[in-house]
Design an enzyme around this catalytic site. Structure first.
Site, PDB file in Angstrom:
ATOM      1  N   ASP A  76      80.668 -70.882 -20.220  1.00 57.10           N
ATOM      2  CA  ASP A  76      81.817 -70.523 -21.032  1.00 57.10           C
ATOM      3  C   ASP A  76      82.812 -71.676 -20.907  1.00 57.10           C
ATOM      4  OD1 ASP A  76      83.822 -68.868 -22.404  1.00 57.10           O
ATOM      5  OD2 ASP A  76      84.737 -68.730 -20.419  1.00 57.10           O
ATOM      6  N   ASP A  83      83.926 -66.364 -16.731  1.00 57.77           N
ATOM      7  CA  ASP A  83      84.998 -65.802 -15.904  1.00 57.77           C
ATOM      8  C   ASP A  83      85.701 -64.614 -16.549  1.00 57.77           C
ATOM      9  OD1 ASP A  83      86.346 -67.250 -17.916  1.00 57.77           O
ATOM     10  OD2 ASP A  83      88.115 -67.437 -16.634  1.00 57.77           O
ATOM     11  N   ASP A  99      82.619 -62.565 -21.334  1.00 57.43           N
ATOM     12  CA  ASP A  99      81.380 -63.164 -20.825  1.00 57.43           C
ATOM     13  C   ASP A  99      80.452 -62.135 -20.190  1.00 57.43           C
ATOM     14  OD1 ASP A  99      82.303 -65.791 -21.459  1.00 57.43           O
ATOM     15  OD2 ASP A  99      83.529 -65.754 -19.651  1.00 57.43           O
TER      16      ASP A  99
END
Length: 565
Positions: free
Chosen positions: A251, A460, A464
């Site tokens: 990410d 995080d 996600d």
């Protein structure tokens, strides 16, 4: 032998300790398995806490606080400043900035006006919104994310599959050999006492103590040393699988970047644009926004504080919902806000038009500072342009380089806009990236990547969570949300992407130790079982060899304590 009395040199030997050790190891293994699975439902509970329990519904022109379960599609829902949006819907009236980072991963608040869609669970900013409900209950985006996480977690493979497969073959083979030893010695020699002793010797030396310790011993030492270096491995499966990872998907926001906007650049409209003019521009903007909790305001004030610029008192401060702020700094009446605000005020932006276009294509957010004229019929005067962006973490380059040296492919999957994702990927040397990806789409992309081998997902945020769950190994930053950490198998205790390569390295070392331990567990059996079957190895020596194999396995596993990143 148990009931026949015998003393002295002719005393019989009884071997009850083997059965005790086997039962103990089986129970210990079950305990480890239960501990590894204990976190699976926490991610779902954390997701559910984001669902507001109540909503303010407008009925007959009057707002009424009701349970979220009573809200229906088509209802008008009032969302006050600072409240979490309760339903998926479309803005019917009002302007505001909405924090949708839980869905898109975008750190900057998104301007919402009439006709724009909003997502339940997002945080409203400073404006008052009235929303027409489009989805409730199980049909909301947040509910769908919950189902994705539940589905992905249900597909996790059993832990220690390798040992299970080996044991399924090893135990029956040993029983067959022990039975044949008993029958052959008993029928050929007629000495059934010797036959029983030799058969017991086969069972004693083949007692799977070392086999039972091979995997958990290495895993416990590996997870312990990893924790000392900031890598929390929550289950054995993640540790076993990480050694074979072929692709790592990152990410962007909060993982490879800092996760909050910074002032990247600014340009002054002063004719002699120098450092002094730039400091004056920054001082005015920071004075206007001092005390504001808006992310861009914080970025401006942080930049001014870093230069120790003296701020002035602002009077008559007024928030312009979804556009910016208006206030008086000294004798100057200033506007700070978006391009939309400047266009409404008819401010001439042509001086920085080309530069602003380039910055926006790179994913930067642009704001402007303008000064009101003395006469109302004159458009405000442009003082300068500010560009904000999310800075790349200092260790991000090292993280990508380390993974490439390990022969691992890196991919960027982001909910941010195309320009922002492209800029970060280019700076870090990541050739494959995906932008403007929603949570469900992230999980789908990870599933596609798994066709080329095992995939690790590093993230995080809440957005996600589905991808972390569906990946072979989910790696979360401890600086992120609880949902991400509960869904992942590995948590990096520092927000340092360089730890990803270290986590894979400790996995490789641990897996090597598991294979070595299995070798030591079997080498004693390969040598000892034939000797015991031939009557060369007594039960006493067989017991000693069994104990030695366990010591060898433990000692080999303890060598992992020497590992350093």
């Amino acid at each position: 032998m148990l009931f026949s009395p015998s003393h002295g040199a002719g005393a019989h030997h009884l071997y009850f300790e083997s059965s005790t050790i086997v039962i103990t190891l089986v129970l210990f293994g079950k305990w480890l398995e239960g501990r590894a699975k204990s976190q699976t439902t926490e991610a779902i509970r954390a997701l559910n806490t984001l669902r507001p329990e109540f909503a303010t519904v407008v009925k007959n022109g009057q707002p009424e606080l009701v349970s979220i379960a009573l809200v229906k599609v088509g209802d008008l829902v009032l969302v006050k400043p600072g409240e979490r949006i309760a339903v998926d819907g479309t803005v019917r009236s009002g302007d505001s900035q909405v924090d949708e980072s839980l869905i898109t991963g975008e750190i900057l608040p998104v301007s919402k006006k009439v006709g724009d869609k909003v997502t339940g669970g997002a945080m409203n900013g400073e404006g008052l919104l009235t929303i027409i409900t489009n989805a409730v209950g199980t049909e909301t985006v947040l509910a769908r994310i919950v189902r994705l996480v539940e589905s992905a977690q249900a597909k996790k493979a059993p832990i220690q599959r390798l040992v299970d497969k080996v044991s399924a073959v090893f135990v029956p083979v040993v029983l067959v050999i022990a039975t044949l030893t008993l029958i052959v010695w008993g029928l050929l020699n007629g000495n059934w006492e010797a036959a029983i002793i030799n058969a017991v010797s086969v069972l004693v030396i083949a007692c799977p103590c070392a086999l039972g310790l091979a995997t958990p011993a290495a895993i416990m030492v590996g997870t312990g040393v990893a924790a000392q270096h900031g890598i929390l491995i929550k289950d054995a499966e993640a540790l076993e699988l990480a050694h074979a990872i072929k692709t790592v998907a990152f990410d962007k926001t909060g993982t490879l970047t800092e996760g909050h906007p910074k002032l990247i650049t600014m340009q002054s409209s002063a004719k002699d644009s120098d450092a002094q003019a730039a400091d004056e521009l920054l001082m005015l903007a920071a004075s206007l926004q001092a005390g504001s909790e808006h992310p861009l305001a914080k970025a401006v004030t942080n930049a001014a504080n870093a230069k120790d610029l003296p701020l002035q008192v602002t009077q008559n401060l007024q928030a312009l919902a979804g556009k910016g702020v208006l206030g008086e700094v000294g004798v100057q009446r200033l506007y700070f806000g978006s391009t939309r605000l400047m266009n409404d005020l008819k401010v001439n932006l042509s001086k920085f038009k080309d530069d602003a276009l380039v910055l926006e294509q790179e994913g930067r957010s642009i704001s402007w500072l303008a000064q009101a004229r003395d006469l109302d019929h004159f458009a405000p005067k442009l003082l300068g342009m500010f560009a904000f962006g999310d800075a790349i973490k200092a260790t991000a380059h090292q993280a990508i380089d380390d993974l490439e040296r390990l022969g691992i492919k890196t991919v960027l999957i982001s909910g941010d806009n195309q320009g922002s994702a492209s800029s970060v990927a280019k700076q870090l040397g990541i050739s494959e990236f995906y932008a403007q990806v929603l949570p469900g789409e992230k999980a789908s992309i990870v599933t596609q990547l798994k066709q080329d081998g095992l995939v690790a997902m590093v993230g995080d945020g809440l957005n996600d969570a589905p991808a972390l769950a569906v990946a072979d190994v989910g790696i979360a930053m401890s600086s992120g949300t609880d949902v991400a950490m509960h869904t992942s198998g590995i948590t990096l205790m520092r927000g340092d992407p360089a730890l990803v390569a270290h986590a894979i390295d400790i996995s490789k070392r641990t897996y090597q130790k598991i294979r070595q331990n299995l070798f030591w567990a079997f080498i004693y059996n390969v040598v000892g079982i034939p000797l015991a079957a031939m009557g060369i190895l007594s039960p006493v020596l067989a017991g000693a060899a069994m104990a030695l194999s366990s010591v060898s396995v433990i000692s080999n596993a303890l060598l992992l304590k020497l590992w350093r990143p």
